[in-house]
Motif scaffolding. Structure first.
Motif, short mmCIF file in Angstrom:
data_model
loop_
_atom_site.label_atom_id
_atom_site.label_comp_id
_atom_site.label_asym_id
_atom_site.label_seq_id
_atom_site.Cartn_x
_atom_site.Cartn_y
_atom_site.Cartn_z
N TRP A 453 0.82 -1.20 0.00
CA TRP A 453 0.00 0.00 0.00
C TRP A 453 0.86 1.26 0.00
CZ3 TRP A 453 -4.05 -1.52 4.34
CH2 TRP A 453 -4.98 -2.41 3.79
N LEU A 454 1.99 1.21 0.72
CA LEU A 454 2.87 2.37 0.79
C LEU A 454 3.56 2.60 -0.54
CD1 LEU A 454 2.25 1.83 3.79
CD2 LEU A 454 4.60 2.52 4.30
N MET A 459 5.30 6.23 -0.93
CA MET A 459 5.72 6.56 0.43
C MET A 459 7.00 5.81 0.79
SD MET A 459 1.99 6.35 2.32
CE MET A 459 2.61 6.76 3.97
N MET A 460 7.91 6.51 1.45
CA MET A 460 9.05 5.85 2.05
C MET A 460 8.57 5.07 3.28
SD MET A 460 12.04 8.77 2.00
CE MET A 460 11.07 9.96 2.93
N PHE A 461 9.33 4.04 3.65
CA PHE A 461 9.03 3.32 4.88
C PHE A 461 10.29 2.62 5.37
CE2 PHE A 461 8.27 0.33 1.42
CZ PHE A 461 8.84 -0.85 1.87
N GLY A 462 10.26 2.20 6.61
CA GLY A 462 11.34 1.41 7.17
C GLY A 462 10.86 0.01 7.46
N SER A 463 11.76 -0.97 7.35
CA SER A 463 11.48 -2.36 7.74
C SER A 463 12.33 -2.67 8.97
CB SER A 463 11.82 -3.34 6.61
OG SER A 463 10.97 -3.16 5.50
N HIS A 464 11.69 -2.99 10.07
CA HIS A 464 12.46 -3.17 11.30
C HIS A 464 12.33 -4.56 11.89
CE1 HIS A 464 8.56 -1.60 13.17
NE2 HIS A 464 8.75 -2.73 13.80
N ALA A 503 13.11 -3.09 -0.87
CA ALA A 503 13.35 -3.63 0.48
C ALA A 503 14.70 -3.19 1.02
CB ALA A 503 13.26 -5.15 0.45
N LEU A 504 15.71 -3.07 0.17
CA LEU A 504 17.01 -2.56 0.61
C LEU A 504 16.93 -1.08 1.00
CD1 LEU A 504 19.43 -4.26 -1.95
CD2 LEU A 504 19.42 -4.62 0.53
N LYS A 505 16.14 -0.32 0.26
CA LYS A 505 15.96 1.09 0.64
C LYS A 505 15.32 1.21 2.02
CE LYS A 505 15.60 3.05 -4.04
NZ LYS A 505 14.70 3.72 -5.02
N ALA A 506 14.43 0.27 2.36
CA ALA A 506 13.77 0.29 3.66
C ALA A 506 14.72 -0.10 4.79
CB ALA A 506 12.56 -0.65 3.65
N LEU A 507 15.92 -0.56 4.44
CA LEU A 507 16.96 -0.86 5.44
C LEU A 507 18.08 0.17 5.42
CD1 LEU A 507 17.36 -4.72 4.86
CD2 LEU A 507 16.57 -3.64 6.98
N THR A 508 18.04 1.11 4.49
CA THR A 508 19.18 2.02 4.33
C THR A 508 18.75 3.49 4.19
OG1 THR A 508 19.16 1.50 1.95
CG2 THR A 508 20.69 0.24 3.32
N ILE A 509 18.49 3.94 2.99
CA ILE A 509 18.30 5.37 2.75
C ILE A 509 17.02 5.90 3.38
CG2 ILE A 509 17.23 5.00 0.49
CD1 ILE A 509 19.56 7.92 1.58
N TRP A 510 15.95 5.08 3.41
CA TRP A 510 14.70 5.58 3.97
C TRP A 510 14.76 5.72 5.49
CZ3 TRP A 510 11.08 2.31 0.34
CH2 TRP A 510 11.09 2.89 -0.93
N PRO A 511 15.28 4.73 6.24
CA PRO A 511 15.45 4.98 7.67
C PRO A 511 16.51 6.04 7.98
CG PRO A 511 16.21 2.78 7.10
CD PRO A 511 15.49 3.31 5.90
N ALA A 512 17.44 6.27 7.04
CA ALA A 512 18.35 7.41 7.23
C ALA A 512 17.54 8.70 7.24
CB ALA A 512 19.41 7.43 6.13
#
Length: 612
Positions: A453-454, A459-464, A503-512
């Motif tokens: 959906w994001l 939308m940016m998002f983070g995967s935690h 998915a890599l962006k959600a571990l790197t640039i987006w949570p940055a």
């Protein structure tokens, strides 16, 4: 700088440094494997040059080798893939150390507990292996059991733990972190009996005659855990902080989060960092209902020895898999003694939520909010709307943490409010089957952690990982975000899957970006910090179903190797050993228990609203 890989001369490609100025000469040049920059303008590179802990150049091997000088080291990737250092979108570094330094009660593949008997045997083995330290500490702690994964499909009871020991206090922590089980000795120490009323925002589960059966929910559990932890000395928090940060580094994280801190835990992080014992950056978020003065005095965008207070944490509800998250409708088929129409409950009143959000907006402080159920998101969205109407948008980038059960209209509301959503797609693996069968049912389970959906909304998002709820296993997160495959092999919500690069962006640039650090971290670009992860395989080139089998082979922080996997490292060592193969550290941790910490617990007195 220590290198676990060979340093090659690459003399055939060496350039004379005479044509370059001194400031252009690299300390290190990385080449020899795929480099995924997470920079859409130049997504791959052949080489990266680094000077003084920052990226000097990125590009073709010929261009980057122009920065080679007589003292430049050539770091041969030997076919490994380099990506930016992972950034923790949400976790608990300090209490992640508790996970690393306690009996491992996790289910496969991260542990070996499959039923009550194996849980008991794991505790017994742990006590036997650490008998001297346990005797000195006088307490037994286990972490990570999950009733959803036990053959009996129930929580252990006080009697189950008494069978391990009725002389020493035992407390075991549910994988969610919101529920625990105490043996009779712990209940005696805490003072829980048939006459004890349920604390506000928590439940003491009971057996015949109203006696506690040992299972404690939310603030009833915290009320028992704190007296146990309060016997730990300052060395225990130091052990937690160091072990947690090292655990994060072993999974490729160069920036961690302590997502619900106290002033004392932040000060412990600072003390350990000043001694050079915290290898990664850590952003802390003290509880806004506990530590408002401390937050005001310490919040900063600048690191002090790699530690900073980034804002504050608010918690509205509890655990979705533990049936304590606040829904907007009844749970589908919960296991337990729940009344008809049970929908969970909130841990705080709407008044408290609004007050906390207003304070953060008024003071331009970032607020990250734990809201799992739809009902909790309704409370948060209402509070954010009211705060924005009163104070405007201060640019404080509010963050939703978890959002496990969401309606699509709530995603639209969060987008309109400019909320960054830090989601927990790993739930699809660990608890997807449970959500389908017990919490929300087969229809709504398709949309837990709705990353699709994001993406549809740009939308940016983070995967935690929310460690210590789960191990901070970056490859498991990557796999779950891409495949959404459950333990049973089901695919939960195929329309919510995303591609590997996303998915890599959600571990790197987006949570940055989430942490206001997008100009410093999150991609391999000139001027940014030299924070890298080396992976055994290129995640964009392998079968997505094999992503969880990929491995972090090295973690590099500002051009220093802070973790490297030895040739003997096996999956069991890094995922299953509660002591990370370090019995000395385990003994020190248990010894620290004996010293006494004086853990702060003012939040136990705070008011909360219990939903029926």
């Amino acid at each position: 700088m220590p290198h676990f890989l060979s340093i090659l001369a690459l003399t055939s490609l060496a350039f004379s440094a005479g044509s370059a100025s001194a400031q252009d000469i690299a300390d290190t040049i990385y080449t020899g494997g795929p480099i995924l920059t997470i920079n859409d303008e130049a997504p791959t590179a052949e080489a990266v040059a680094v000077k003084d802990g920052r990226i000097l150049s990125v590009g073709t091997l010929t261009d980057v080798m122009a920065q080679q000088g007589d003292e430049t080291e050539i770091f041969d990737l030997e076919g490994r893939t380099m990506v930016p250092g992972f950034i923790d979108s949400h976790g608990h570094v300090v209490f992640g150390g508790l996970q690393a330094l306690s009996a491992n009660l996790l289910a496969p593949p991260d542990g070996e507990v499959t039923d009550i008997e194996s849980l008991q045997n794991t505790l017994r083995d742990w006590v036997e292996e650490n008998s001297a330290a346990v005797e000195e500490a006088g307490v037994i702690i286990g972490f990570g059991y999950d009733n959803a994964q036990l053959a009996e499909q129930r929580h252990p009871t006080r009697e189950d733990l008494d069978a391990v020991s009725d002389q020493l206090p035992i407390i075991i922590v549910h994988q969610s972190g919101h529920i625990g089980v105490a043996n009779s000795k712990t209940l005696e120490i805490v003072g829980y009996d048939a006459s004890t009323k349920d604390p506000t925002g928590g439940i003491i589960q009971r057996g015949a005659g109203g006696e506690p059966n040992g299972v404690l929910e939310e603030y009833a559990f915290f009320g028992a855990l704190v007296p146990v932890l309060s016997q730990l000395g300052p060395e225990a928090f130091a052990a937690f902080a160091v072990a947690g940060s090292e655990l994060w580094a072993s999974f490729g994280y160069t920036t961690g989060q302590d997502g619900r801190s106290s002033g004392s835990s932040v000060e412990t992080l600072k003390a350990m960092a000043s001694e050079g014992r915290i290898p990664i950056d850590v952003v802390a978020y003290p509880d806004v209902l506990e530590a408002r003065e401390y937050i005001s005095e310490n919040v900063s965008r600048e690191y002090d020895n790699g530690i900073r207070v980034g804002g504050c944490k608010l918690t509205i509800d509890g655990s979705p898999q533990g049936f304590t998250a606040l829904r907007d409708r009844p749970y589908y088929d919960p296991i337990g003694d729940y009344p008809a129409g049970y929908a969970g409950y909130a841990a705080v009143t709407m008044e408290k939520v609004q007050e906390a959000v207003n304070w953060c907006f008024e003071n331009n402080i970032q607020i990250i909010t734990h809201a799992n159920g739809e009902g909790a998101s309704d409370m948060l969205i209402a509070a954010l709307h009211a705060a924005r109407d009163q104070y405007g948008d201060p640019g404080n980038r509010p963050v939703l943490i978890h959002g496990q059960f969401l309606r699509e209209d709530q995603v639209d509301a969060y987008k309109e409010l400019g909320v960054f959503m830090s989601l927990f797609p790993m739930h699809t693996f660990y608890w997807g089957d449970w959500h389908r069968d017990r919490t929300v049912g087969p229809v709504n389970a398709e949309n837990i952690s709705p990353t699709g959906w994001l993406v549809q909304r740009d939308m940016m998002f983070g995967s935690h990982h929310d460690a210590p709820v789960a191990f901070p296993d970056s490859m498991r997160i990557l796999d779950a975000t891409v495949t959404r495959r459950t333990r049973s092999g089901d695919i939960l919500g195929p329309n919510q899957r995303v591609d590997v690069v996303t998915a890599l962006k959600a571990l790197t640039i987006w949570p940055a970006w989430q942490h206001f650090e997008e100009d410093e971290k999150g991609s391999i670009e000139v001027g940014k910090l030299a924070d890298f992860v080396l992976l055994a395989q290129d995640p964009t080139a392998i079968d997505p179903e094999k992503l969880d089998e990929n491995r972090v082979v090295a973690t590099i922080k500002e051009n220093d190797v802070i973790f490297e996997a030895s040739g003997e490292t096996k999956e069991g060592n890094i995922r299953m050993s509660p002591f990370m193969s370090d019995p000395v550290t385990a003994h020190m941790f248990l010894h620290a228990m004996y010293q006494g910490t004086g853990v702060e617990a003012p939040w136990l007195q705070r008011p909360a609203y219990r939903f029926p």
